[in-house]
Write an enzyme that holds these catalytic residues in place. Structure first.
Site, PDB file in Angstrom:
ATOM      1  N   CYS A  77     -15.326  46.971 -32.486  1.00  0.00           N
ATOM      2  CA  CYS A  77     -15.223  48.021 -31.574  1.00  0.00           C
ATOM      3  C   CYS A  77     -14.554  49.408 -32.283  1.00  0.00           C
ATOM      4  CB  CYS A  77     -14.227  47.289 -30.577  1.00  0.00           C
ATOM      5  SG  CYS A  77     -15.057  46.085 -29.673  1.00  0.00           S
TER       6      CYS A  77
ATOM      7  N   HIS B  40     -11.026  53.362 -26.549  1.00  0.00           N
ATOM      8  CA  HIS B  40     -11.930  52.461 -26.397  1.00  0.00           C
ATOM      9  C   HIS B  40     -11.973  51.585 -25.258  1.00  0.00           C
ATOM     10  CE1 HIS B  40     -14.400  48.829 -27.160  1.00  0.00           C
ATOM     11  NE2 HIS B  40     -13.507  48.223 -27.378  1.00  0.00           N
TER      12      HIS B  40
ATOM     13  N   ASN C  45     -17.451  47.038 -21.897  1.00  0.00           N
ATOM     14  CA  ASN C  45     -16.918  47.172 -23.384  1.00  0.00           C
ATOM     15  C   ASN C  45     -18.344  47.177 -23.883  1.00  0.00           C
ATOM     16  OD1 ASN C  45     -16.191  47.048 -25.987  1.00  0.00           O
ATOM     17  ND2 ASN C  45     -14.620  45.289 -25.590  1.00  0.00           N
TER      18      ASN C  45
HETATM   19  O1  UT7 Z   1     -13.350  45.271 -27.520  1.00  0.00           O
HETATM   20  C1  UT7 Z   1     -12.516  44.267 -28.434  1.00  0.00           C
HETATM   21  C2  UT7 Z   1     -11.091  44.077 -27.717  1.00  0.00           C
HETATM   22  N1  UT7 Z   1     -10.961  43.148 -26.722  1.00  0.00           N
HETATM   23  C3  UT7 Z   1     -10.039  43.043 -25.912  1.00  0.00           C
HETATM   24  O2  UT7 Z   1      -9.376  44.227 -25.875  1.00  0.00           O
HETATM   25  C4  UT7 Z   1     -10.052  42.046 -24.961  1.00  0.00           C
HETATM   26  C5  UT7 Z   1      -8.804  41.835 -24.492  1.00  0.00           C
HETATM   27  N2  UT7 Z   1      -8.452  40.887 -23.584  1.00  0.00           N
HETATM   28  C6  UT7 Z   1      -8.610  40.947 -22.274  1.00  0.00           C
HETATM   29  O3  UT7 Z   1      -9.045  41.891 -21.927  1.00  0.00           O
HETATM   30  C7  UT7 Z   1      -8.161  39.999 -21.514  1.00  0.00           C
HETATM   31  O4  UT7 Z   1      -7.405  38.777 -22.044  1.00  0.00           O
HETATM   32  C8  UT7 Z   1      -9.365  39.215 -20.729  1.00  0.00           C
HETATM   33  C9  UT7 Z   1      -9.929  40.195 -19.784  1.00  0.00           C
HETATM   34  C10 UT7 Z   1     -10.368  38.806 -21.825  1.00  0.00           C
HETATM   35  C11 UT7 Z   1      -8.824  37.865 -20.150  1.00  0.00           C
HETATM   36  O5  UT7 Z   1      -7.780  38.143 -18.991  1.00  0.00           O
HETATM   37  P1  UT7 Z   1      -6.489  37.341 -19.063  1.00  0.00           P
HETATM   38  O6  UT7 Z   1      -5.717  37.800 -18.074  1.00  0.00           O
HETATM   39  O7  UT7 Z   1      -5.769  37.286 -20.455  1.00  0.00           O
HETATM   40  O8  UT7 Z   1      -7.072  35.855 -18.700  1.00  0.00           O
HETATM   41  P2  UT7 Z   1      -7.074  34.406 -19.406  1.00  0.00           P
HETATM   42  O9  UT7 Z   1      -8.084  34.471 -20.727  1.00  0.00           O
HETATM   43  O10 UT7 Z   1      -5.693  34.360 -19.754  1.00  0.00           O
HETATM   44  O11 UT7 Z   1      -7.578  33.516 -18.206  1.00  0.00           O
HETATM   45  C12 UT7 Z   1      -6.922  33.513 -17.151  1.00  0.00           C
HETATM   46  C13 UT7 Z   1      -7.896  32.553 -16.141  1.00  0.00           C
HETATM   47  C14 UT7 Z   1      -8.090  31.135 -16.756  1.00  0.00           C
HETATM   48  O12 UT7 Z   1      -8.023  30.057 -15.869  1.00  0.00           O
HETATM   49  P3  UT7 Z   1      -6.547  29.193 -16.038  1.00  0.00           P
HETATM   50  O13 UT7 Z   1      -6.779  28.550 -17.121  1.00  0.00           O
HETATM   51  O14 UT7 Z   1      -5.492  30.021 -15.668  1.00  0.00           O
HETATM   52  O15 UT7 Z   1      -7.188  28.154 -14.731  1.00  0.00           O
HETATM   53  C15 UT7 Z   1      -9.559  31.288 -17.254  1.00  0.00           C
HETATM   54  O16 UT7 Z   1     -10.227  29.964 -17.220  1.00  0.00           O
HETATM   55  O17 UT7 Z   1      -9.080  32.962 -15.645  1.00  0.00           O
HETATM   56  C16 UT7 Z   1     -10.112  32.092 -16.019  1.00  0.00           C
HETATM   57  N3  UT7 Z   1     -11.265  33.211 -16.297  1.00  0.00           N
HETATM   58  C17 UT7 Z   1     -11.913  33.572 -15.533  1.00  0.00           C
HETATM   59  N4  UT7 Z   1     -12.064  33.280 -13.928  1.00  0.00           N
HETATM   60  C18 UT7 Z   1     -13.134  33.705 -13.310  1.00  0.00           C
HETATM   61  C19 UT7 Z   1     -11.615  33.576 -17.361  1.00  0.00           C
HETATM   62  N5  UT7 Z   1     -12.487  34.264 -17.174  1.00  0.00           N
HETATM   63  C20 UT7 Z   1     -13.034  34.359 -15.994  1.00  0.00           C
HETATM   64  C21 UT7 Z   1     -13.989  34.780 -15.241  1.00  0.00           C
HETATM   65  N6  UT7 Z   1     -14.203  34.376 -13.871  1.00  0.00           N
HETATM   66  N7  UT7 Z   1     -14.877  35.571 -15.969  1.00  0.00           N
END
Ligand code: UT7
Length: 319
Positions: free
Chosen positions: A114, A246, A276
């Site tokens: 990225c 980005h 992204n």
């Molecule tokens: O380009 C390179 C750089 N990349 C980035 O900068 C990405 C950085 N990270 C992020 O943008 C965020 O961490 C994400 C958008 C990927 C995830 O958001 P988050 O608030 O950190 O969520 P999480 O991964 O901690 O997941 C929270 C909950 C989980 O459920 P439980 O364990 O709390 O019950 C996941 O299973 O959300 C759930 N979950 C979803 N639910 C519905 C994860 N993906 C999804 C989904 N739909 N697509």
């Protein structure tokens, strides 16, 4: 007076097929509400038959050349940032060269995921200023849809395909690229990676990410590198007209601007439209804001990105 690399034109390209959150919900266990609240993404574009990293790159380059009023044969350097090349080799940059009908130039790919566009821009800027050419195409192009695990809802909802390009020339004066800063810390390979490759599995592999940990590093690294690049250019955050970041997550954009003390009104946001697109996201966002009139000649712009490796970087320029 300093000789600087200046942006002569910008361009971008998107695949024909748009995939919005509602349609994605038909095949993935997710919801529009989760995606919008956690990321700001509403839609993304997905490459179809005949659309590849090189074809999208060539289309974005043609648009940038037209915008600059320059013929492709004037280009003597092509630097293409991608983590999803058409083939393991030769480079997608040489495919673009052939598509544009350029008989001879320097052409190569840069791979920093990225952050690739920032690396490509920095390399092209250095080469132009040390007389390795007079006009360059700097392109970010990706087809991440082809390395996604469409059964992993934690990653497949986040990415899209596309390309963005700049035509760079050089000129003596105040405008142009003022400073660039690049970083890498290879200890974080396991937080964002592809589980395959030519020298390990002999396969292409699929993207894997520990999103929450990437998020935490992103906000810290991006705010730091923006401060660093502004310092190098002898500027402060108060001088910034536009941040072109980005586009990974709207919450990262807001948190970075807040940490830097820059109003969120000054961030160019396209993550809602494109998701992204890895190395393509910065030039895609830049072209969008140039063409809709937000970014004007004379504006002070900072570009920034962070991605797998980890890699991160920033550039400060006067458009
Ligand atoms: O380009 C390179 C750089 N990349 C980035 O900068 C990405 C950085 N990270 C992020 O943008 C965020 O961490 C994400 C958008 C990927 C995830 O958001 P988050 O608030 O950190 O969520 P999480 O991964 O901690 O997941 C929270 C909950 C989980 O459920 P439980 O364990 O709390 O019950 C996941 O299973 O959300 C759930 N979950 C979803 N639910 C519905 C994860 N993906 C999804 C989904 N739909 N697509």
């Amino acid at each position: 007076m300093a000789r600087r690399s200046v942006i002569l034109g910008t361009g971008s390209a998107l695949p024909k097929r748009r995939l919005d959150n509602a349609e994605l919900c038909e095949t993935v266990d997710t919801s529009d509400q989760w995606i919008v609240e956690r990321t700001g993404i509403r839609t993304r574009y997905i490459a179809g038959d005949g659309e590849t990293t090189a074809t999208l790159a060539a289309e974005s380059a043609r648009n940038a050349l037209e915008h600059a009023g320059i013929d492709a044969t004037e280009i003597d350097l092509i630097v293409l940032a991608t983590a999803t090349p058409d083939q393991t080799f030769p480079s997608s940059a040489t495919k673009v060269q052939a598509m544009l009908g350029i008989p001879d130039c320097v052409a190569f790919d840069v791979h920093a995921v990225c952050t690739g566009f920032l690396y490509a821009l920095s390399v092209a800027d250095s080469m132009l200023r040390s007389d390795n050419g007079t006009k360059a195409l700097v392109i970010g192009s990706e087809t991440f849809s082809r390395i996604l695990d469409w059964e992993d809802r934690a990653t497949c909802v986040l990415f899209g395909d596309g390309a963005g390009a700049l035509v760079l020339g050089t000129e003596e004066g105040e405008r142009g690229i003022l400073a660039t800063k690049l970083h890498a810390d290879g200890r974080h390979n396991d937080l964002l990676f592809v589980d395959g490759g030519p020298s390990t599995t002999g396969t292409v592999g699929k993207l894997r990410m520990k999103g929450r940990e990437v998020f935490r590093h992103a906000v810290i690294n991006l705010a730091d590198v923006l401060t660093e690049v502004l310092g190098e250019a002898g500027l402060t955050s108060a001088d910034v007209d536009w941040i072109v970041p980005h586009q990974a997550n709207a919450r990262i954009l807001d948190a970075t601007a807040k940490k830097l003390g820059v109003s969120t009104d000054k961030i160019v946001v396209t993550v809602d439209q494109h998701a992204n697109t890895s190395a393509a996201s910065v030039p895609l966002a830049l072209d969008t804001a140039v063409r809709d009139g937000r970014i004007k000649r004379g504006d002070l712009i900072v570009l920034e990105a962070m991605g797998g490796g980890f890699t991160w970087g920033a550039a400060a320029l006067r458009y």
